[in-house]
Design a protein around this motif. Sequence first.
Motif, PDB file in Angstrom:
ATOM      1  N   GLU A  69      38.446  42.106  36.036  1.00 27.69           N
ATOM      2  CA  GLU A  69      38.342  43.513  35.631  1.00 27.69           C
ATOM      3  C   GLU A  69      38.187  43.648  34.130  1.00 27.69           C
ATOM      4  OE1 GLU A  69      41.729  45.579  37.269  1.00 27.69           O
ATOM      5  OE2 GLU A  69      40.889  45.554  39.294  1.00 27.69           O
ATOM      6  N   ILE A  70      38.982  42.905  33.368  1.00 24.55           N
ATOM      7  CA  ILE A  70      38.905  42.980  31.901  1.00 24.55           C
ATOM      8  C   ILE A  70      37.531  42.494  31.423  1.00 24.55           C
ATOM      9  CG2 ILE A  70      39.838  42.075  29.733  1.00 24.55           C
ATOM     10  CD1 ILE A  70      42.574  41.853  31.237  1.00 24.55           C
ATOM     11  N   ALA A  71      37.044  41.417  32.046  1.00 24.70           N
ATOM     12  CA  ALA A  71      35.759  40.838  31.636  1.00 24.70           C
ATOM     13  C   ALA A  71      34.568  41.631  32.161  1.00 24.70           C
ATOM     14  CB  ALA A  71      35.673  39.390  32.117  1.00 24.70           C
ATOM     15  N   GLY A  72      34.813  42.505  33.143  1.00 30.02           N
ATOM     16  CA  GLY A  72      33.722  43.293  33.689  1.00 30.02           C
ATOM     17  C   GLY A  72      32.803  42.500  34.603  1.00 30.02           C
ATOM     18  N   ILE A  73      33.381  41.530  35.307  1.00 31.35           N
ATOM     19  CA  ILE A  73      32.600  40.753  36.266  1.00 31.35           C
ATOM     20  C   ILE A  73      33.272  40.847  37.635  1.00 31.35           C
ATOM     21  CG2 ILE A  73      31.750  39.152  34.506  1.00 31.35           C
ATOM     22  CD1 ILE A  73      33.769  37.085  35.570  1.00 31.35           C
ATOM     23  N   ALA A  74      32.552  40.449  38.657  1.00 30.03           N
ATOM     24  CA  ALA A  74      33.107  40.465  40.010  1.00 30.03           C
ATOM     25  C   ALA A  74      34.140  39.346  40.150  1.00 30.03           C
ATOM     26  CB  ALA A  74      32.000  40.280  41.034  1.00 30.03           C
ATOM     27  N   GLN A  75      35.192  39.651  40.888  1.00 31.40           N
ATOM     28  CA  GLN A  75      36.223  38.649  41.130  1.00 31.40           C
ATOM     29  C   GLN A  75      35.636  37.427  41.833  1.00 31.40           C
ATOM     30  OE1 GLN A  75      39.797  40.172  42.952  1.00 31.40           O
ATOM     31  NE2 GLN A  75      40.497  38.143  43.540  1.00 31.40           N
TER      32      GLN A  75
ATOM     33  N   ILE B 249      33.158  30.393  39.551  1.00 29.21           N
ATOM     34  CA  ILE B 249      33.180  29.663  38.282  1.00 29.21           C
ATOM     35  C   ILE B 249      34.404  28.749  38.224  1.00 29.21           C
ATOM     36  CG2 ILE B 249      33.453  29.910  35.782  1.00 29.21           C
ATOM     37  CD1 ILE B 249      31.770  32.553  36.092  1.00 29.21           C
ATOM     38  N   GLU B 250      35.582  29.314  38.523  1.00 28.92           N
ATOM     39  CA  GLU B 250      36.818  28.525  38.456  1.00 28.92           C
ATOM     40  C   GLU B 250      36.805  27.341  39.417  1.00 28.92           C
ATOM     41  OE1 GLU B 250      40.460  30.674  38.812  1.00 28.92           O
ATOM     42  OE2 GLU B 250      40.173  31.753  36.927  1.00 28.92           O
ATOM     43  N   ASN B 251      36.176  27.518  40.571  1.00 26.11           N
ATOM     44  CA  ASN B 251      36.137  26.448  41.561  1.00 26.11           C
ATOM     45  C   ASN B 251      34.999  25.455  41.334  1.00 26.11           C
ATOM     46  OD1 ASN B 251      38.420  27.147  43.176  1.00 26.11           O
ATOM     47  ND2 ASN B 251      37.264  28.910  43.902  1.00 26.11           N
ATOM     48  N   GLY B 252      34.228  25.669  40.280  1.00 24.23           N
ATOM     49  CA  GLY B 252      33.154  24.742  39.944  1.00 24.23           C
ATOM     50  C   GLY B 252      31.905  24.907  40.786  1.00 24.23           C
ATOM     51  N   ASN B 253      31.809  26.023  41.508  1.00 20.68           N
ATOM     52  CA  ASN B 253      30.629  26.266  42.339  1.00 20.68           C
ATOM     53  C   ASN B 253      29.508  26.954  41.586  1.00 20.68           C
ATOM     54  OD1 ASN B 253      31.933  25.212  44.608  1.00 20.68           O
ATOM     55  ND2 ASN B 253      32.936  27.165  44.997  1.00 20.68           N
ATOM     56  N   ASN B 254      29.800  27.423  40.379  1.00 20.56           N
ATOM     57  CA  ASN B 254      28.811  28.140  39.580  1.00 20.56           C
ATOM     58  C   ASN B 254      29.151  27.932  38.109  1.00 20.56           C
ATOM     59  OD1 ASN B 254      26.716  29.787  38.873  1.00 20.56           O
ATOM     60  ND2 ASN B 254      27.623  31.681  39.640  1.00 20.56           N
TER      61      ASN B 254
ATOM     62  N   GLU C   3      31.864  33.947  27.314  1.00 16.16           N
ATOM     63  CA  GLU C   3      32.486  34.658  26.189  1.00 16.16           C
ATOM     64  C   GLU C   3      33.306  35.855  26.659  1.00 16.16           C
ATOM     65  OE1 GLU C   3      30.034  34.070  22.131  1.00 16.16           O
ATOM     66  OE2 GLU C   3      28.984  35.241  23.667  1.00 16.16           O
ATOM     67  N   THR C   4      32.812  36.601  27.627  1.00 19.36           N
ATOM     68  CA  THR C   4      33.566  37.767  28.108  1.00 19.36           C
ATOM     69  C   THR C   4      34.830  37.339  28.842  1.00 19.36           C
ATOM     70  OG1 THR C   4      32.270  37.975  30.142  1.00 19.36           O
ATOM     71  CG2 THR C   4      31.545  39.274  28.254  1.00 19.36           C
ATOM     72  N   ILE C   5      34.759  36.247  29.591  1.00 20.86           N
ATOM     73  CA  ILE C   5      35.952  35.737  30.274  1.00 20.86           C
ATOM     74  C   ILE C   5      36.975  35.264  29.244  1.00 20.86           C
ATOM     75  CG2 ILE C   5      36.860  33.925  31.788  1.00 20.86           C
ATOM     76  CD1 ILE C   5      34.107  34.027  33.251  1.00 20.86           C
ATOM     77  N   LEU C   6      36.498  34.549  28.242  1.00 17.68           N
ATOM     78  CA  LEU C   6      37.398  34.048  27.207  1.00 17.68           C
ATOM     79  C   LEU C   6      38.026  35.192  26.407  1.00 17.68           C
ATOM     80  CD1 LEU C   6      35.392  30.929  25.997  1.00 17.68           C
ATOM     81  CD2 LEU C   6      37.463  30.981  27.420  1.00 17.68           C
TER      82      LEU C   6
END
Length: 102
Positions: free
Chosen positions: A24-30, A36-41, A49-52
């Motif tokens: 939500e803070i980064a403005g991306i879909a969960q 990304i976190e699971n290494g699939n993308n 940068e937005t996640i960070l």
Amino acid sequence: MPKIGHRLRDLRLQKKLTMKEVAEIAGIAQSSLSYIENGNNSPSIETLETILMALGITIGEFFSEEKPELEPELRRLLDTAKKLTPEQRELAQRLLEALGKD
């Protein structure tokens, strides 16, 4: 260095944030963050940068060779230890080792 997704997950958990909160803070879909976190993308630089930013760190800090930031409790302990004399540090070290044996 661990993969980007794993490192992002570790940072998120270290900051005690849910995937939903960061997304939500980064403005991306969960779901995107999950992939990304699971290494699939792999994230684009802009998405990374937005996640960070949502995690409160810069891209430079993320890719730094230095160790990740310590937890606040450990940082306070280290800051206090820096103010001690060598003799006091030795006593504190012995005390911590004794406490760790319990």
